[in-house]
Design a protein around this motif. Structure first.
Motif, PDB file in Angstrom:
ATOM      1  N   GLY A 131     -33.026 -78.791 -54.016  1.00 25.14           N
ATOM      2  CA  GLY A 131     -32.349 -79.241 -55.267  1.00 25.14           C
ATOM      3  C   GLY A 131     -31.228 -80.114 -55.305  1.00 25.14           C
ATOM      4  N   LYS A 132     -31.366 -80.975 -54.672  1.00 23.90           N
ATOM      5  CA  LYS A 132     -30.509 -82.344 -53.626  1.00 23.90           C
ATOM      6  C   LYS A 132     -31.795 -83.492 -53.732  1.00 23.90           C
ATOM      7  CE  LYS A 132     -27.159 -82.521 -51.202  1.00 23.90           C
ATOM      8  NZ  LYS A 132     -26.112 -82.624 -52.575  1.00 23.90           N
ATOM      9  N   LYS A 133     -31.222 -84.561 -54.055  1.00 21.68           N
ATOM     10  CA  LYS A 133     -31.616 -85.582 -54.218  1.00 21.68           C
ATOM     11  C   LYS A 133     -31.428 -86.692 -52.022  1.00 21.68           C
ATOM     12  CE  LYS A 133     -31.664 -87.456 -58.207  1.00 21.68           C
ATOM     13  NZ  LYS A 133     -31.752 -89.188 -59.563  1.00 21.68           N
ATOM     14  N   TYR A 134     -31.646 -86.879 -51.531  1.00 21.10           N
ATOM     15  CA  TYR A 134     -31.775 -87.055 -50.295  1.00 21.10           C
ATOM     16  C   TYR A 134     -31.924 -88.726 -49.442  1.00 21.10           C
ATOM     17  CZ  TYR A 134     -34.211 -82.556 -50.505  1.00 21.10           C
ATOM     18  OH  TYR A 134     -34.320 -81.375 -51.125  1.00 21.10           O
ATOM     19  N   PRO A 135     -31.120 -89.257 -48.923  1.00 23.97           N
ATOM     20  CA  PRO A 135     -31.073 -90.606 -47.758  1.00 23.97           C
ATOM     21  C   PRO A 135     -32.454 -90.916 -46.968  1.00 23.97           C
ATOM     22  CG  PRO A 135     -28.957 -89.476 -47.479  1.00 23.97           C
ATOM     23  CD  PRO A 135     -29.896 -88.437 -47.784  1.00 23.97           C
ATOM     24  N   VAL A 136     -32.582 -92.137 -47.287  1.00 24.89           N
ATOM     25  CA  VAL A 136     -34.487 -92.298 -46.706  1.00 24.89           C
ATOM     26  C   VAL A 136     -34.162 -93.427 -45.760  1.00 24.89           C
ATOM     27  CG1 VAL A 136     -34.911 -93.786 -48.424  1.00 24.89           C
ATOM     28  CG2 VAL A 136     -36.155 -92.497 -46.614  1.00 24.89           C
ATOM     29  N   LEU A 137     -35.067 -93.228 -44.117  1.00 26.54           N
ATOM     30  CA  LEU A 137     -34.660 -94.291 -43.530  1.00 26.54           C
ATOM     31  C   LEU A 137     -35.621 -94.591 -43.241  1.00 26.54           C
ATOM     32  CD1 LEU A 137     -32.970 -96.167 -41.785  1.00 26.54           C
ATOM     33  CD2 LEU A 137     -33.003 -94.063 -39.699  1.00 26.54           C
ATOM     34  N   TYR A 138     -36.485 -96.281 -44.240  1.00 26.18           N
ATOM     35  CA  TYR A 138     -37.477 -96.914 -43.156  1.00 26.18           C
ATOM     36  C   TYR A 138     -37.408 -97.129 -42.020  1.00 26.18           C
ATOM     37  CZ  TYR A 138     -37.907 -95.685 -48.478  1.00 26.18           C
ATOM     38  OH  TYR A 138     -38.378 -94.695 -49.446  1.00 26.18           O
ATOM     39  N   ILE A 139     -39.279 -97.146 -41.477  1.00 22.13           N
ATOM     40  CA  ILE A 139     -39.046 -97.383 -39.959  1.00 22.13           C
ATOM     41  C   ILE A 139     -39.603 -98.155 -39.875  1.00 22.13           C
ATOM     42  CG2 ILE A 139     -38.737 -96.897 -37.647  1.00 22.13           C
ATOM     43  CD1 ILE A 139     -37.519 -94.220 -38.893  1.00 22.13           C
ATOM     44  N   MET A 140     -39.428 -99.528 -38.949  1.00 15.93           N
ATOM     45  CA  MET A 140     -40.390-100.429 -38.410  1.00 15.93           C
ATOM     46  C   MET A 140     -40.760-100.819 -37.340  1.00 15.93           C
ATOM     47  SD  MET A 140     -39.119-102.865 -41.723  1.00 15.93           S
ATOM     48  CE  MET A 140     -37.936-101.646 -42.575  1.00 15.93           C
ATOM     49  N   SER A 191     -42.836 -90.088 -54.748  1.00 17.67           N
ATOM     50  CA  SER A 191     -42.867 -88.637 -54.592  1.00 17.67           C
ATOM     51  C   SER A 191     -42.026 -87.768 -53.268  1.00 17.67           C
ATOM     52  CB  SER A 191     -43.886 -88.304 -53.101  1.00 17.67           C
ATOM     53  OG  SER A 191     -44.955 -88.974 -53.101  1.00 17.67           O
ATOM     54  N   LEU A 192     -40.677 -87.905 -53.402  1.00 20.65           N
ATOM     55  CA  LEU A 192     -39.886 -86.672 -52.801  1.00 20.65           C
ATOM     56  C   LEU A 192     -38.506 -87.508 -53.591  1.00 20.65           C
ATOM     57  CD1 LEU A 192     -39.892 -87.492 -48.865  1.00 20.65           C
ATOM     58  CD2 LEU A 192     -40.355 -84.827 -50.204  1.00 20.65           C
ATOM     59  N   PRO A 193     -36.875 -86.628 -54.050  1.00 17.92           N
ATOM     60  CA  PRO A 193     -36.429 -86.631 -54.775  1.00 17.92           C
ATOM     61  C   PRO A 193     -35.488 -87.670 -53.553  1.00 17.92           C
ATOM     62  CG  PRO A 193     -36.691 -84.120 -53.624  1.00 17.92           C
ATOM     63  CD  PRO A 193     -37.990 -84.823 -53.640  1.00 17.92           C
ATOM     64  N   ILE A 194     -35.455 -88.908 -54.151  1.00 17.30           N
ATOM     65  CA  ILE A 194     -34.705 -89.839 -52.779  1.00 17.30           C
ATOM     66  C   ILE A 194     -33.624 -90.208 -53.830  1.00 17.30           C
ATOM     67  CG2 ILE A 194     -34.737 -92.133 -52.299  1.00 17.30           C
ATOM     68  CD1 ILE A 194     -36.228 -89.488 -50.795  1.00 17.30           C
ATOM     69  N   ASP A 195     -32.405 -90.006 -52.508  1.00 17.04           N
ATOM     70  CA  ASP A 195     -31.302 -91.185 -53.571  1.00 17.04           C
ATOM     71  C   ASP A 195     -31.101 -92.072 -53.463  1.00 17.04           C
ATOM     72  OD1 ASP A 195     -28.622 -91.533 -53.680  1.00 17.04           O
ATOM     73  OD2 ASP A 195     -27.501 -90.001 -52.945  1.00 17.04           O
TER      74      ASP A 195
END
Length: 420
Positions: A131-140, A191-195
């Protein structure tokens, strides 16, 4: 009742503890101004009631702004027994695991296709709450990412509740790397609940340069973890955590990149080594630092996340005290500076702060950044041979931090740069 409520609030303010019981039922709360709020109350802390609204957002309201009936209701609800003592708990509610997401928790996914013949891999930590929105880290990665690329970030993702996404196609020499990352970001966020207030990018070497570039092109980027190469940040509001080997051939480039960075939360951290990814502990430190900086600045809007982070930080400090007191004190000092009031952090700050080596280590974290900017920031990025004047300066600086790991780092920085 008014007198009893004053005693309760006074106890909380004096000890900085949480008055905790089960959350209240959803009800209508009324402010003295006449405004009303439909929500459940999660807790009373520091003279404020923390409410959770129907959309999952939390808001902290000073008790003094509520009508007396609501103040009395809260005083009774969060009173644990007839003696008026409060029930003090260390850990906030862990929440319900986010088992309703389209990907499993706690393991790296198979390759996920997205638009434009691009693809990526995901890691969703087991610590995600429903039930939350989540932080995301994109990796290269400079050689293109794979399922194992995210491993060094997993400990930090689990501790902080961050989703990890690894681009497969983004790599050095590929002129469509930016397209690969943009498509990955768009697909993940659809696709995902991203903050979207907590979007981070990271990479190593050419991947680090690409992370900087994405910070310029995507306004939602909150911060960058730069490893092994510098660049230009997109905005002064974005926070950078830099990691670089002491003998990395890009060490001068990293120092130059930080010369214009003014954000209070920015960190440039050298470690013993050549041109290589930082290890898992350093990557965990980077994620935990960036998460803490954000939550400290946005405490009122992220009350639940703030409490979970405060508790997780206390666990990190407590778990490091015996085997790694330098790291424990570093985080206790961070908790003190950014106002994360955890009793374990405070105790470690007081206890470990009596050791001058611990204090010197924390001073070195900021001191070596200034030193690197002043010395290596004046050298051409193409100069790999150690400059005699710089080598002498490194040796002098190392004596200042004798007895801490920074002495070794500085002595290695006095040597020639190396590629691998």
């Amino acid at each position: 009742m008014k007198r009893h409520f004053g005693i309760l609030v006074g106890f909380l303010l004096a000890w900085g503890s949480l008055a905790w019981s089960e959350p209240t039922e959803v009800r209508t709360w009324t402010a003295l101004s006449g405004h009303s709020l439909e929500a459940e109350c999660l807790k009373v802390e520091g003279g404020k009631a923390v409410f959770k609204k129907g959309n999952g957002k939390t808001v902290a309201v000073p008790l003094s702004k509520l009508i007396q009936d609501d103040q009395d209701f809260l005083a009774e609800h969060f009173q644990s027994n007839e003696s008026g003592e409060t029930q003090v708990v260390d850990a906030p509610d862990a929440g319900t695991p986010a088992d309703d997401l389209p990907y499993p928790l706690g393991k790296t996914t198979a390759e996920i296709p997205c638009d434009g013949d691009f693809s990526y891999f995901l890691y969703l930590p087991k610590s995600l709450v429903k039930g939350k929105k989540y932080p995301v880290l994109y990796i290269m990665s400079p050689g293109g990412g794979g399922g194992g690329t995210a491993k060094r970030y997993v400990a930090g993702a689990e501790r902080n509740g961050w989703i990890l996404a690894v681009s497969k196609q983004s790599k050095n020499g590929f002129n469509k790397s930016s397209d690969a990352i943009t498509n990955m970001m768009d697909h993940v966020q659809a696709s995902l609940p991203i903050d979207k207030e907590r979007v981070y990018v990271t990479g190593f070497s050419g991947g680090s340069r690409m992370a900087y570039l994405i910070s310029q092109r995507r306004k939602e980027v909150t911060g960058v973890i730069a490893c092994g190469a510098g660049g230009k940040i997109g905005s002064r509001k974005q926070v950078v955590y830099g990691l670089c080997g002491s003998n990395c051939f890009n060490r001068t480039d990293m120092a130059n990149a930080f010369k214009g960075v003014s954000h209070k939360g920015a960190v440039l951290r050298y470690f013993p080594g050549r041109h290589a990814w930082a290890n898992g502990e350093l990557c965990e430190d980077a994620i935990t630092h960036l998460n803490g900086v954000f939550l400290s600045d946005n405490k009122s809007d992220y009350a639940e996340d703030y409490e979970r982070y405060r508790h997780a930080l206390g666990e990190l400090i407590e778990g490091s005290r015996e085997n790694n007191p330098l790291r424990a004190y570093m985080w206790a000092d961070f908790a003190h500076e950014y106002d994360f009031d955890d009793p374990r952090a405070k105790k470690a700050y007081d206890d470990l702060g009596s050791d001058e080596m611990n204090k010197l280590y924390v001073e070195g974290l900021a001191g070596i950044r200034k030193f690197a900017e002043k010395t290596f920031g004046q050298i051409s990025a193409s100069q790999w041979k150690a400059d005699p004047k710089v080598s002498s300066a490194c040796e002098r600086e190392s004596r200042k931090y004798e007895g801490t790991p920074w002495a070794e780092v500085l002595m290695k920085m006095s040597e020639d740069a190396q590629k691998f």
